[in-house]
Scaffold this motif. Structure first.
Motif, PDB file in Angstrom:
ATOM      1  N   TYR A 132       0.857  -0.964  -0.252  1.00 43.81           N
ATOM      2  CA  TYR A 132      -0.123  -0.156   0.053  1.00 43.81           C
ATOM      3  C   TYR A 132       0.418   1.335  -0.090  1.00 43.81           C
ATOM      4  O   TYR A 132       0.221   2.385  -0.778  1.00 43.81           O
ATOM      5  CB  TYR A 132      -0.999  -0.059   1.185  1.00 43.81           C
ATOM      6  N   GLN A 134       2.996   2.200  -1.727  1.00 43.41           N
ATOM      7  CA  GLN A 134       3.692   2.475  -2.927  1.00 43.41           C
ATOM      8  C   GLN A 134       2.322   2.774  -3.692  1.00 43.41           C
ATOM      9  O   GLN A 134       2.905   2.992  -5.280  1.00 43.41           O
ATOM     10  CB  GLN A 134       4.030   0.859  -3.419  1.00 43.41           C
ATOM     11  N   ARG A 135       1.402   3.072  -3.166  1.00 41.06           N
ATOM     12  CA  ARG A 135       0.238   3.517  -4.044  1.00 41.06           C
ATOM     13  C   ARG A 135       0.658   4.848  -5.168  1.00 41.06           C
ATOM     14  O   ARG A 135      -0.621   4.737  -5.627  1.00 41.06           O
ATOM     15  CB  ARG A 135      -1.019   3.767  -2.740  1.00 41.06           C
ATOM     16  N   GLN A 137       2.973   4.880  -6.158  1.00 40.87           N
ATOM     17  CA  GLN A 137       4.236   5.440  -7.719  1.00 40.87           C
ATOM     18  C   GLN A 137       3.574   4.624  -9.155  1.00 40.87           C
ATOM     19  O   GLN A 137       2.152   4.129  -9.201  1.00 40.87           O
ATOM     20  CB  GLN A 137       5.016   3.449  -7.185  1.00 40.87           C
ATOM     21  N   PHE A 140       2.202   0.826  -9.849  1.00 43.77           N
ATOM     22  CA  PHE A 140       1.400   0.502  -7.981  1.00 43.77           C
ATOM     23  C   PHE A 140       0.144  -0.657  -8.703  1.00 43.77           C
ATOM     24  O   PHE A 140       0.229  -1.411  -8.493  1.00 43.77           O
ATOM     25  CB  PHE A 140       0.467   1.094  -7.584  1.00 43.77           C
ATOM     26  N   HIS A 143       1.111  -4.156 -10.234  1.00 45.78           N
ATOM     27  CA  HIS A 143       1.631  -5.140  -8.851  1.00 45.78           C
ATOM     28  C   HIS A 143       0.675  -5.576  -8.651  1.00 45.78           C
ATOM     29  O   HIS A 143       0.115  -7.070  -8.221  1.00 45.78           O
ATOM     30  CB  HIS A 143       1.954  -4.452  -8.153  1.00 45.78           C
TER      31      HIS A 143
END
Length: 324
Positions: A132, A134-135, A137, A140, A143
């Motif tokens: 989460y 990395q939301r 990025q 995201f 992934h």
């Protein structure tokens, strides 16, 4: 004054603006703010489910989504996310499929907010806290393996430029509809988008933000970034010379996000009893509590006129067993 909410039924800018211009300003009659005249703009009354600054942050996103033929809205949040709750409501009302990416593993029992969202048709995808983070990025969603065809990804809290445009609109509506000349506009801050958007739009008095969590400077940085982005934009360049900027107070979060100490509870109960205005314990209660503490410390000049923005979120009262 009627406290019956509006009910938004149309994804049209003019329609929305007319509804927003009709929002009442309520003067607070209370001994909790000595020497200060406090008013509240009741954006909690904009809609029962799509209320407060959440509605403004979603407005341009939804108009663009409809124009582009988007079928699915994807967003993310925690178990008590007001933004996720509002996104669920607009999806159900205006015919969008909705997917909610939720921080943490699915609990044995969903929060009341997530139960609402599920009833409104949101499909959940629970992710680890590590993922989460990395939301924001670019990769995201890839992934997560989420299908991206005809989708619009709404960042957490609606924090994109379309969201900032919506808050800018709110600021211009406040300038056009304010019933008296105010000295300050106060707003609760979980991120910096609402503070920055209002700071770019409001020219006749300064905008003051109250942090509701320990943000470590990120809210201030984000507010300045969104303010700069708006005044640099071609559509809003004419406002650059008159924007007053923003101020931010970081000492009134009461221990962190979702913290609700006894003194805040006592203040909220007294305020609601005297004013008849319901507050949510996460944002607006801390906002008014900060004004209360400042007033009692003699921070304001006598007769200062303060406008506080009610940012909605009253469905979150259930998290602390408060009456809705």
């Amino acid at each position: 004054m009627s406290s019956i909410p509006h009910y938004l039924t149309n994804l049209d800018l003019n329609y929305f603006t007319e509804a927003a211009c009709d929002i009442p300003y309520q003067k607070v009659h209370s001994d909790l703010f000595p020497g200060v005249e406090v008013w509240i703009r009741r954006d909690d009354l904009l809609d029962p489910l799509i209320s407060g600054n959440k509605a403004y942050k979603l407005l341009y996103n939804l108009i663009e989504a409809r124009e582009q033929g988007v079928e699915t809205l994807i967003t993310c949040g925690g178990a008590w996310s007001n933004h996720l709750h509002a996104t669920a409501a607009v999806g159900a009302r205006f015919g969008f499929r909705t997917i909610g990416i939720i921080r943490g593993e699915r609990p044995p029992e969903l929060s009341a907010m997530l139960q609402d969202a599920e009833r409104l048709g949101v499909g959940f995808k629970f992710v680890t806290r590590e993922l989460y983070r990395q939301r924001n990025q670019q990769e995201f969603l890839n992934h997560l393996g989420v299908e991206l065809h005809n989708c619009l990804y709404l960042p957490e809290g609606g924090a994109n430029f379309a969201g900032a445009r919506g808050v800018f609109l709110l600021g211009k509506i406040i300038e056009a509809t304010k019933p008296i000349r105010f000295d300050q506009l106060w707003v609760a801050c979980g991120t910096g988008l609402t503070l920055g958007g209002l700071g770019a739009a409001v020219s006749s008095f300064p905008v003051c933000g109250v942090e509701v969590l320990k943000a470590g400077g990120s809210i201030r940085r984000d507010a300045q970034r969104w303010l700069a982005a708006l005044v640099a934009s071609e559509a809003y360049r004419c406002d650059r010379a008159v924007a007053k900027g923003v101020d931010l107070m970081s000492e009134y979060h009461c221990g962190g996000y979702g913290k609700y100490p006894s003194q805040l509870e006592a203040f909220q109960q007294a305020f609601e009893r005297q004013s008849g205005i319901p507050l949510d314990p996460i944002y607006t209660a801390k906002l008014l509590f900060a004004i209360h503490l400042k007033a009692n410390a003699g921070h304001f000049e006598c007769g200062t006129k303060i406008l506080a923005l009610h940012s909605g979120g009253l469905q979150g009262r259930r998290g602390l067993q408060l009456d809705s």
